[in-house]
Design a protein around this motif. Structure first.
Motif, PDB file in Angstrom:
ATOM      1  N   TYR A  66       0.848  -1.188   0.000  1.00 48.01           N
ATOM      2  CA  TYR A  66       0.000   0.000   0.000  1.00 48.01           C
ATOM      3  C   TYR A  66       0.879   1.232   0.000  1.00 48.01           C
ATOM      4  O   TYR A  66       2.004   1.222   0.505  1.00 48.01           O
ATOM      5  CB  TYR A  66      -0.943   0.011   1.208  1.00 48.01           C
ATOM      6  N   TRP A  73      -3.828   6.874  -3.578  1.00 47.11           N
ATOM      7  CA  TRP A  73      -3.632   5.570  -2.941  1.00 47.11           C
ATOM      8  C   TRP A  73      -3.294   4.537  -4.014  1.00 47.11           C
ATOM      9  O   TRP A  73      -3.941   4.491  -5.065  1.00 47.11           O
ATOM     10  CB  TRP A  73      -4.906   5.110  -2.221  1.00 47.11           C
TER      11      TRP A  73
ATOM     12  N   PHE B 351     -11.033   7.422  -4.514  1.00 45.17           N
ATOM     13  CA  PHE B 351     -11.342   6.871  -3.199  1.00 45.17           C
ATOM     14  C   PHE B 351     -12.104   7.892  -2.363  1.00 45.17           C
ATOM     15  O   PHE B 351     -11.802   9.088  -2.383  1.00 45.17           O
ATOM     16  CB  PHE B 351     -10.081   6.404  -2.467  1.00 45.17           C
ATOM     17  N   LYS B 353     -12.815   6.875   0.981  1.00 51.58           N
ATOM     18  CA  LYS B 353     -12.301   6.676   2.334  1.00 51.58           C
ATOM     19  C   LYS B 353     -11.418   5.438   2.369  1.00 51.58           C
ATOM     20  O   LYS B 353     -11.726   4.419   1.744  1.00 51.58           O
ATOM     21  CB  LYS B 353     -13.477   6.499   3.304  1.00 51.58           C
ATOM     22  N   VAL B 354     -10.359   5.558   3.109  1.00 50.68           N
ATOM     23  CA  VAL B 354      -9.484   4.416   3.318  1.00 50.68           C
ATOM     24  C   VAL B 354      -9.195   4.323   4.812  1.00 50.68           C
ATOM     25  O   VAL B 354      -8.731   5.293   5.419  1.00 50.68           O
ATOM     26  CB  VAL B 354      -8.158   4.559   2.548  1.00 50.68           C
ATOM     27  N   THR B 355      -9.491   3.168   5.386  1.00 50.66           N
ATOM     28  CA  THR B 355      -9.252   3.002   6.822  1.00 50.66           C
ATOM     29  C   THR B 355      -8.499   1.702   7.057  1.00 50.66           C
ATOM     30  O   THR B 355      -8.546   0.777   6.256  1.00 50.66           O
ATOM     31  CB  THR B 355     -10.571   2.942   7.606  1.00 50.66           C
ATOM     32  N   ARG B 356      -7.854   1.689   8.192  1.00 47.48           N
ATOM     33  CA  ARG B 356      -7.103   0.490   8.541  1.00 47.48           C
ATOM     34  C   ARG B 356      -7.311   0.171  10.010  1.00 47.48           C
ATOM     35  O   ARG B 356      -7.286   1.062  10.865  1.00 47.48           O
ATOM     36  CB  ARG B 356      -5.613   0.700   8.291  1.00 47.48           C
ATOM     37  N   TRP B 361      -7.549  -3.664   6.090  1.00 46.67           N
ATOM     38  CA  TRP B 361      -7.793  -2.409   5.391  1.00 46.67           C
ATOM     39  C   TRP B 361      -9.177  -2.434   4.764  1.00 46.67           C
ATOM     40  O   TRP B 361      -9.617  -3.453   4.237  1.00 46.67           O
ATOM     41  CB  TRP B 361      -6.761  -2.207   4.288  1.00 46.67           C
ATOM     42  N   CYS B 363     -11.654   0.110   2.231  1.00 44.10           N
ATOM     43  CA  CYS B 363     -11.686   1.331   1.439  1.00 44.10           C
ATOM     44  C   CYS B 363     -12.961   1.360   0.616  1.00 44.10           C
ATOM     45  O   CYS B 363     -13.531   0.323   0.275  1.00 44.10           O
ATOM     46  CB  CYS B 363     -10.455   1.427   0.533  1.00 44.10           C
TER      47      CYS B 363
END
Lengths: 106, 388
Positions: A66, A73, B351, B353-356, B361, B363
């Motif tokens: 990533y 991204w 995108f 939203k991207v969360t972890r 993960w 998204c």
């Protein structure tokens, strides 16, 4: 309207780029007009995706890499599974490149 | 996402672009003109049709035409190229076949190393020897060897028969030198073999324990001249040696002593006999041994010889660098290959939203174009769940 050049890497975008390259090489088109065409493609493609496409997809897989750089991204998935209403596709490795959607609205 | 849907969207996009760019083409003084615009559209559409991204309105594209796919295919060939590396592996295997050379080494070992002289003197020895082998370390040694390597079996065979000739020659030479009388070459050979085996047997445990000492202890005992001790040791060969040649004891002792040192260090280099046992030991424990004593590595060749498997492994270890490198390359190449494979399978999107959470993960994507398995798929929204 802000646009992403992102979609130029799609099949249709690559085809357009090749075409413009050839025509500029031939002298048929000026580089300036070629760029204008590409920019218009960015807009049209984005708009078409917003207005004409309604499908939803789910993606699962092992995240190999990533990266978040310059508001982009990048994910590299292994053994990814793509599902939509119609069918599903398995891919050993896939790269996902995503720009920040909020930048478009600005 | 039917391909038709994607195709339709693409066609609409092309139309939209053409319409909106038209002014640029027509109105400007230096503008290329309408024909050029049509040419642009024609070429663009044809390329998209060739790519399979657009289903030709007029010409239903075969869909087989895939310039893009072609790209992926090429990489595949590249992958094949690496397979050549596999061929390389094969080559090593051939070398493994060569191991026979090492086999010779083992044979030699028995000749010099084994308590040659003592064995010769004792005719009964053979029976004892056989019994000793059966009851004694053979089981252990064999078990260990077998487990570790198949090759040992060949070696065993060598000891039993083929080696005999070689041994005899050696035996005779030394016997004659040391002692004028060597009546039973066969027996002697067997003894020698046994002696070698026992040493080997003894050796393996010592290695594990961290000392050849035990094996050599037998020899050391001989040096001391304690026949009883030797007997107690249960090494028939040794007993025979002592009984046979008291006068020779010093010489034997010296040999043993000299051997002992050799065994520890030089095994691979100088002592054929010792080296053989050692090699076997290495073969048995090969992984650990190699790692531990790569320096001694020179013996690697012998080690390889003893057991094909061992050889393979040994070779692999030696050559591990190459295989590992290849593997590593794969990992490292991942980054490099990404680009190549990007063309094959690529998702272009925005995108939201991207969360972890820990390694998980999630998204949410929108307005994406996916090129997967040679198909273009568009989506309005996508959710991704990845495990890192």
């Amino acid at each position: 309207m802000a646009t992403f050049e992102l979609y130029r890497r799609s099949t249709i975008g690559m085809c357009l780029t090749e075409t413009l390259d050839e025509m500029v090489q031939n002298g048929t088109l000026s580089p300036e007009i070629a760029i204008q065409v590409l920019v218009q493609f960015d807009k049209s493609m984005t708009e078409a995706l917003e207005t004409q496409v309604k499908s939803k997809v789910s993606i699962k897989g092992h995240l190999h890499t990533y990266r978040f750089c310059d508001n982009v991204w990048t994910f590299i998935l292994q053994d990814a599974l793509f599902k939509n209403e119609d069918n599903q596709e398995n891919v050993g490795r896939v790269k996902i490149v995503a720009c920040d959607s909020k930048l478009l609205s600005q | 996402m039917a391909a038709s849907t994607t195709s339709q969207v693409y066609i609409d996009v092309i139309e939209d672009v053409m319409v909106k760019v038209r002014d640029e083409f027509v109105n400007t003084g230096a503008s290329p003109g309408d024909e050029v615009l049509r040419e642009l559209q024609a070429i663009w559409e044809s390329k998209c049709i060739q790519a399979g991204a657009v289903l030709g309105p007029i010409e239903r594209n075969t869909g087989v035409n895939r310039p893009m796919p072609g790209g992926p295919i090429t990489p595949v060939h590249d992958l094949n190229v690496p397979y050549e590396g596999t061929e390389e592996y094969e080559t090593p295997t051939a070398e493994i076949l060569f191991p026979p050379t090492p086999l010779q080494t083992p044979i030699q070992t028995p000749l010099p190393g084994p308590g040659e002289t003592p064995n010769y003197n004792i005719p009964t020895g053979p029976s004892d020897y056989s019994s000793g082998n059966d009851a004694g370390g053979n089981a252990d040694v064999k078990g260990g060897r077998q487990a570790f390597m198949p090759p040992p079996s060949p070696w065993m065979n060598m000891n039993q028969r083929p080696p005999l000739d070689v041994n005899v020659a050696y035996v005779e030479g030394r016997d004659e030198a040391d002692r004028g009388a060597s009546n039973q070459p066969m027996t002697q050979d067997f003894f020698t073999m046994t002696g070698g085996k026992r040493k080997r047997n003894d050796l393996p445990p010592p290695y594990d324990a961290g000392g050849y000492i035990p094996q050599q202890d037998g020899a050391g005992d001989a040096v001391s001249g304690d026949f009883e001790i030797e007997v107690c040791g249960g090494s028939i060969s040794f007993n025979s040696q002592h009984t046979n040649s008291k006068g020779k004891m010093p010489a034997d002792l010296e040999r043993l002593a000299s051997r002992i040192p050799q065994l520890d260090g030089p095994i691979p280099y100088e002592d054929d006999v010792l080296s053989t046992p050692n090699i076997y030991n290495y073969g048995g424990v090969f992984n650990e041994d190699y790692n531990i004593a790569n320096t001694p590595a020179p013996p690697e060749v012998p080690a390889s010889t003893p057991a094909l498997v061992a050889q393979n492994e040994a070779v692999n270890e030696d050559e591990d660098d190459e295989p590992l490198n290849e593997d590593d390359d794969d990992d490292l190449d991942d980054l490099d290959q990404e680009d190549d494979q990007d063309t094959n399978h690529l998702v272009l999107a925005q995108f939201d939203k991207v969360t972890r959470t820990k390694s998980r993960w999630k998204c949410t994507l929108k307005d994406g174009i996916m090129h997967i398995n040679k198909k273009d798929i568009l989506f309005n929204k996508a959710t991704g769940e990845f495990d890192f």
